[in-house]
Design a protein around this motif. Structure first.
Motif, PDB file in Angstrom:
ATOM      1  N   SER A  41      -7.259 -12.931  10.971  1.00 20.25           N
ATOM      2  CA  SER A  41      -5.799 -12.006  10.558  1.00 20.25           C
ATOM      3  C   SER A  41      -4.590 -13.335  10.803  1.00 20.25           C
ATOM      4  O   SER A  41      -4.832 -14.264  11.218  1.00 20.25           O
ATOM      5  CB  SER A  41      -5.612 -10.956  11.667  1.00 20.25           C
ATOM      6  OG  SER A  41      -6.457  -9.888  11.215  1.00 20.25           O
ATOM      7  N   ALA A  42      -3.396 -12.780  10.518  1.00 20.75           N
ATOM      8  CA  ALA A  42      -2.346 -13.487  10.959  1.00 20.75           C
ATOM      9  C   ALA A  42      -2.319 -13.652  12.466  1.00 20.75           C
ATOM     10  O   ALA A  42      -2.863 -12.720  13.219  1.00 20.75           O
ATOM     11  CB  ALA A  42      -1.023 -12.987  10.272  1.00 20.75           C
ATOM     12  N   THR A  47       2.956 -10.748  11.089  1.00 22.87           N
ATOM     13  CA  THR A  47       3.004  -9.847   9.985  1.00 22.87           C
ATOM     14  C   THR A  47       4.354  -9.204  10.083  1.00 22.87           C
ATOM     15  O   THR A  47       5.156  -8.888   9.289  1.00 22.87           O
ATOM     16  CB  THR A  47       1.919  -9.003   9.405  1.00 22.87           C
ATOM     17  OG1 THR A  47       0.693  -9.833   9.814  1.00 22.87           O
ATOM     18  CG2 THR A  47       1.895  -8.393   8.517  1.00 22.87           C
ATOM     19  N   GLU A  78      -1.694 -14.817   7.173  1.00 25.43           N
ATOM     20  CA  GLU A  78      -3.068 -15.027   6.848  1.00 25.43           C
ATOM     21  C   GLU A  78      -3.472 -16.509   6.403  1.00 25.43           C
ATOM     22  O   GLU A  78      -4.427 -17.075   6.777  1.00 25.43           O
ATOM     23  CB  GLU A  78      -3.605 -13.998   6.314  1.00 25.43           C
ATOM     24  CG  GLU A  78      -4.338 -12.844   6.917  1.00 25.43           C
ATOM     25  CD  GLU A  78      -3.189 -12.062   7.314  1.00 25.43           C
ATOM     26  OE1 GLU A  78      -2.140 -12.072   7.098  1.00 25.43           O
ATOM     27  OE2 GLU A  78      -3.479 -11.066   8.475  1.00 25.43           O
ATOM     28  N   PHE A 140      -6.772  -9.475   4.709  1.00 28.23           N
ATOM     29  CA  PHE A 140      -5.649  -8.678   4.312  1.00 28.23           C
ATOM     30  C   PHE A 140      -5.075  -8.878   2.958  1.00 28.23           C
ATOM     31  O   PHE A 140      -4.113  -8.142   2.606  1.00 28.23           O
ATOM     32  CB  PHE A 140      -4.609  -8.978   5.461  1.00 28.23           C
ATOM     33  CG  PHE A 140      -3.284  -8.373   5.309  1.00 28.23           C
ATOM     34  CD1 PHE A 140      -3.063  -6.856   5.488  1.00 28.23           C
ATOM     35  CD2 PHE A 140      -2.284  -9.015   5.324  1.00 28.23           C
ATOM     36  CE1 PHE A 140      -1.942  -6.243   5.439  1.00 28.23           C
ATOM     37  CE2 PHE A 140      -0.825  -8.423   5.534  1.00 28.23           C
ATOM     38  CZ  PHE A 140      -0.767  -7.200   5.627  1.00 28.23           C
ATOM     39  N   ARG A 154      -1.765  -2.262   6.588  1.00 33.48           N
ATOM     40  CA  ARG A 154      -1.933  -2.877   8.034  1.00 33.48           C
ATOM     41  C   ARG A 154      -3.404  -2.797   8.664  1.00 33.48           C
ATOM     42  O   ARG A 154      -3.994  -1.686   8.192  1.00 33.48           O
ATOM     43  CB  ARG A 154      -0.792  -2.266   8.789  1.00 33.48           C
ATOM     44  CG  ARG A 154       0.724  -2.270   8.377  1.00 33.48           C
ATOM     45  CD  ARG A 154       1.055  -3.862   8.239  1.00 33.48           C
ATOM     46  NE  ARG A 154       0.910  -4.892   9.359  1.00 33.48           N
ATOM     47  CZ  ARG A 154       1.859  -4.921  10.090  1.00 33.48           C
ATOM     48  NH1 ARG A 154       2.927  -4.257   9.999  1.00 33.48           N
ATOM     49  NH2 ARG A 154       1.574  -5.683  11.210  1.00 33.48           N
ATOM     50  N   GLY A 155      -3.686  -3.519   9.349  1.00 27.73           N
ATOM     51  CA  GLY A 155      -4.839  -3.715   9.804  1.00 27.73           C
ATOM     52  C   GLY A 155      -6.045  -3.944   8.601  1.00 27.73           C
ATOM     53  O   GLY A 155      -7.375  -3.951   8.925  1.00 27.73           O
ATOM     54  N   GLY A 156      -5.602  -4.417   7.489  1.00 27.82           N
ATOM     55  CA  GLY A 156      -6.359  -4.790   6.296  1.00 27.82           C
ATOM     56  C   GLY A 156      -7.618  -5.821   6.532  1.00 27.82           C
ATOM     57  O   GLY A 156      -8.551  -5.958   5.572  1.00 27.82           O
ATOM     58  N   SER A 157      -7.159  -6.686   7.335  1.00 30.38           N
ATOM     59  CA  SER A 157      -8.430  -7.868   7.558  1.00 30.38           C
ATOM     60  C   SER A 157      -9.773  -7.297   8.072  1.00 30.38           C
ATOM     61  O   SER A 157     -10.791  -7.785   7.497  1.00 30.38           O
ATOM     62  CB  SER A 157      -7.750  -8.878   8.757  1.00 30.38           C
ATOM     63  OG  SER A 157      -6.736  -9.343   8.361  1.00 30.38           O
ATOM     64  N   ASP A 158      -9.769  -6.124   8.495  1.00 29.10           N
ATOM     65  CA  ASP A 158     -10.979  -5.484   8.951  1.00 29.10           C
ATOM     66  C   ASP A 158     -11.816  -5.231   7.574  1.00 29.10           C
ATOM     67  O   ASP A 158     -13.062  -5.695   7.456  1.00 29.10           O
ATOM     68  CB  ASP A 158     -10.875  -4.145   9.558  1.00 29.10           C
ATOM     69  CG  ASP A 158     -10.286  -4.134  10.916  1.00 29.10           C
ATOM     70  OD1 ASP A 158     -10.499  -5.267  11.755  1.00 29.10           O
ATOM     71  OD2 ASP A 158      -9.584  -3.283  11.310  1.00 29.10           O
TER      72      ASP A 158
HETATM   73  N1  ASP Z   1      -2.096  -9.095   9.792  1.00 27.96           N
HETATM   74  C1  ASP Z   1      -2.092  -7.997   8.944  1.00 27.96           C
HETATM   75  C2  ASP Z   1      -1.564  -6.795  10.040  1.00 27.96           C
HETATM   76  O1  ASP Z   1      -0.952  -6.949  10.779  1.00 27.96           O
HETATM   77  C3  ASP Z   1      -3.607  -7.491   8.903  1.00 27.96           C
HETATM   78  C4  ASP Z   1      -4.464  -7.376  10.316  1.00 27.96           C
HETATM   79  O2  ASP Z   1      -4.194  -7.763  11.198  1.00 27.96           O
HETATM   80  O3  ASP Z   1      -5.735  -6.931   9.701  1.00 27.96           O
HETATM   81  O4  ASP Z   1      -1.390  -5.527   9.771  1.00 27.96           O
END
Ligand code: ASP
Ligand code: ADP
Ligand code: MG
Length: 423
Positions: A41-42, A47, A78, A140, A154-158
């Motif tokens: 992730s970033a 982000t 990212e 992401f 948000r949270g899309g790297s998962d």
């Molecule tokens: N960097 C993105 C976020 O903060 C994706 C992630 O962290 O999964 O939502």
């Protein structure tokens, strides 16, 4: 030799020291003979910082043109991470190469800021792996048909990591984060929360959809659809711990309903502060009224969650539902200016300061009285329940936001979630 995908979240990538640590851990896995794809992730806070800059320039807009640029901006977080991690891996003496989403490419639809992955071309990645390289792919993000950069929410790297693991038929996808697994509830709210050794896929799906931010819901959906072996574990253990021990640590998302699995009636508690409640008072209680209210809301592309309609009195009823808090202002405007007058509603009311607290467990299928135990625990704390929604393996209540932590703690205790379950 196995093909392994590692995902590292923002905190795990939060400084150059931490990135060096990630590189050492990945190098350990590569040197053990595995083919490695890493999805970071970033760096933490990045982000938010990037999106904050955009907001400074255009605080109110949510036009499609703006959404496109938000993705353009947010994706750079990212991009920096993959470059830094590839350099750190090279410094460890490994061959490593980084790619953005569009370089792979990770093909998505065009829903900017919440795009869905449609396909992943793994040819380049496979060629690099075959050449002995570690491949680092930006989480992401992806690219749509018109070559616009997109992001996955948000949270899309998962989701990036699990989708890549699915596309490449990886042997395992390991989600490294700042906690050492999936807990009975967020350990930041309840310090007594307990790590689960395994959690069933269905429970994980419910927890994620009910607001537990440990995994993005779409990542769990991907894991289920393609049966990706998925584990959540800590990136803060010493990088040089024994690799077989590390491979067994954390929480495994399990696809089998194992007899021996931790058979608590309630496995976890999720909460969500991102919703708002709206109410129409005194609408006529007649066929079609729900459609008359919710049709225009759906047409405006506003997602609806919990809905209740009261019993009617003198041919009139009250109708409430919840929406995402970001959609609250738009929903209120729509109800006040359009839906309210069209349905002859006596009054339109709204409350953005609510939260949803949910208990989740596959054991609820075979036990009665679980919901009433939940309601008793809340009543003992003097917490008023505004809405209730149930399904086979969850019960959710909508309550005043200010009681959220109290409610989560009370329920955690009431269902003995701090006690180890005998295997
Ligand atoms: N960097 C993105 C976020 O903060 C994706 C992630 O962290 O999964 O939502
Ligand atoms: P990352 O940046 O690694 O993706 P996130 O912040 O997205 O990390 O997710 C990890 C956080 O999820 C934890 O720090 C924790 O506060 C929170 N969390 C919420 N619910 C749970 C849960 N049931 N178990 C563990 N962590 C949880
Ligand atoms: Mg996350």
């Amino acid at each position: 030799m196995a093909l392994i995908v590692h995902k590292y979240g923002g905190t795990s990538m939060g400084s150059t020291d931490r990135i060096r640590n990630v590189a050492k851990r990945v190098a350990k896995w590569a040197r053990a003979g595995h083919q490695m794809v890493v999805v970071p992730s970033a760096m933490s806070g990045e982000t938010n910082r990037l999106l904050g800059l955009a907001k400074e320039l255009s605080p109110a807009s949510s036009s499609p043109e703006l959404m496109r640029e938000l993705d353009m901006i947010a994706a750079t977080g990212e991009q920096v991470s993959v470059g830094l991690l590839a350099i750190a891996l090279q410094a460890e003496g490994l061959e490593a190469v980084s790619y953005t989403g569009w370089q792979v490419p990770v093909q998505t639809d065009s829903s900017h800021t919440k795009a869905r992955i449609e396909s992943i071309d793994d040819a380049k990645v496979r060629a690099d792996l075959a050449a002995g390289k570690v491949v680092v792919i930006a989480g992401f993000q992806g690219v749509d048909e018109e070559q616009n950069i997109t992001t996955l929410g948000r949270g899309g790297s998962d989701t990036s990591a699990v989708a890549i693991a699915a596309a490449m038929k990886a042997d395992e996808c390991l989600i490294y984060t700042d906690v050492d697994g999936v807990y009975t509830t967020d350990p930041r709210i309840v310090p007594e929360a307990r790590r689960l050794h395994t959690i069933s896929f269905e429970e994980m799906l419910e927890m994620a959809s009910l607001g537990s931010k440990i995994l993005q819901i779409r990542s769990v959906e991907f894991a289920g659809k393609y049966r990706v072996p998925l584990r959540v574990l800590s990136s803060f253990t010493p990088w040089d711990i024994d690799i077989t021990e590390e491979a067994k640590s954390g929480t495994l998302i399990s696809f089998e309903e194992d007899e021996k699995m931790e058979q608590a009636v309630v496995s976890g508690i999720a909460f969500n502060r991102d919703e708002a409640k709206v109410t129409l008072l005194g609408v006529p209680d007649k066929p079609g009224i729900a459609f008359q209210i919710l049709g225009p809301v759906a047409e405006a592309n506003i997602d609806i969650d919990v809905i209740i309609q009261n019993v009617s009195q003198d041919g009139k009823t009250d109708f409430s539902f919840t929406v995402h808090r970001n959609d609250y202002a738009r929903t209120m405007e729509l109800l006040q200016n359009t839906v309210g007058p069209a349905t002859n509603a006596a009054k339109v009311m709204g409350d953005p300061r609510i939260c949803k607290v949910s208990i989740v467990g596959i054991g609820m299928r075979s036990h009665v009285g679980v919901a009433s135990k939940m309601f008793r625990a809340l009543s003992e704390e003097g917490i008023n329940i505004q809405m209730i929604s149930t399904s086979e393996i969850k019960t959710s209540v909508v309550i005043d936001e200010k009681y959220m932590e109290l409610a989560v703690r009370a329920l955690h205790k009431a269902f003995d979630l701090d006690q180890e379950v005998a295997a």
